[in-house]
Design an enzyme around this catalytic site. Structure first.
Site, PDB file in Angstrom:
ATOM      1  N   GLU A  45      35.222  60.153   9.453  1.00 51.97           N
ATOM      2  CA  GLU A  45      34.757  59.618   8.169  1.00 51.97           C
ATOM      3  C   GLU A  45      35.973  59.415   7.270  1.00 51.97           C
ATOM      4  O   GLU A  45      36.914  60.212   7.290  1.00 51.97           O
ATOM      5  CB  GLU A  45      33.770  60.575   7.481  1.00 51.97           C
ATOM      6  CG  GLU A  45      32.522  60.912   8.274  1.00 51.97           C
ATOM      7  CD  GLU A  45      31.459  59.824   8.278  1.00 51.97           C
ATOM      8  OE1 GLU A  45      31.690  58.741   7.694  1.00 51.97           O
ATOM      9  OE2 GLU A  45      30.397  60.069   8.878  1.00 51.97           O
ATOM     10  N   HIS A  87      29.788  53.487  12.123  1.00 52.12           N
ATOM     11  CA  HIS A  87      28.448  54.072  12.045  1.00 52.12           C
ATOM     12  C   HIS A  87      27.398  52.978  11.850  1.00 52.12           C
ATOM     13  O   HIS A  87      26.268  53.102  12.302  1.00 52.12           O
ATOM     14  CB  HIS A  87      28.392  55.114  10.918  1.00 52.12           C
ATOM     15  CG  HIS A  87      29.015  56.430  11.319  1.00 52.12           C
ATOM     16  ND1 HIS A  87      29.844  57.151  10.518  1.00 52.12           N
ATOM     17  CD2 HIS A  87      28.927  57.122  12.490  1.00 52.12           C
ATOM     18  CE1 HIS A  87      30.235  58.255  11.160  1.00 52.12           C
ATOM     19  NE2 HIS A  87      29.708  58.249  12.355  1.00 52.12           N
TER      20      HIS A  87
HETATM   21 ZN   LIG Z   1      30.065  57.401   8.505  1.00 47.81          ZN
END
Ligand SMILES: [Zn+2]
Length: 160
Positions: A45, A87
């Site tokens: 992330e 994602h």
């Molecule tokens: Zn993510």
């Protein structure tokens, strides 16, 4: 929620979960024939307020760190570079990260992910005889072959 790595805006990489352990970053997801991407992926992330709270460009330091981290991960594991995905690729109905400001092209220049090498945009209008990718059916089937969890539009679940 967890990820194997988080990269902050200064480009610092935080290793939070060992690569051989499962991290919980993708949720309900699908890629390349398998559901549950968390069981077989390494999650990264990048800090960003995100689309709900004021999406901003990633910093150069973040992107450089991401490239370095991805290259290291690819050198450690048998992961094809084209399977470095977002994602939003594995859970397109729920996730929109890393989003339109993520420089996939720059990563592709370093052998990570993919960037289309198209000299002119494909045009076409939903004709069944049109080349693949120019009709909804062709596009869905091309996306599915690529890895996306796209149900073919012709399997009509309400006409059983
Ligand atoms: Zn993510």
């Amino acid at each position: 929620m967890s990820a194997h790595y988080v990269i902050d805006r200064k480009g610092c990489v935080y290793a939070l979960v060992p690569e051989e352990k499962r991290a919980w970053h993708a949720g309900v997801s699908y890629w390349a024939g398998q559901a549950g991407v968390n069981a077989r992926s390494i999650g990264i992330e990048l800090t960003n307020p995100g689309h709900e709270f004021g999406y901003v460009p990633f910093t150069d330091d973040q992107i450089e760190a991401a490239i370095e981290l991805c290259r290291a991960i690819l050198s450690r594991h048998a992961i094809a570079p084209c399977h470095v995905v977002g994602h939003s690729d594995v859970a397109p109905a729920r996730k929109c990260d890393p989003g339109e400001l993520f420089p996939w092209r720059r990563l592709a220049e370093h052998g990570i992910g993919l960037w289309p090498n198209v000299s002119s945009p494909v045009s076409g209008g939903g004709d069944a005889a049109a080349p693949e990718g120019t009709s909804a059916r062709g596009a869905a089937s091309a996306l599915a072959r690529f890895g996306y969890g796209v149900p073919p539009p012709w399997t009509c679940r309400w006409k059983r």
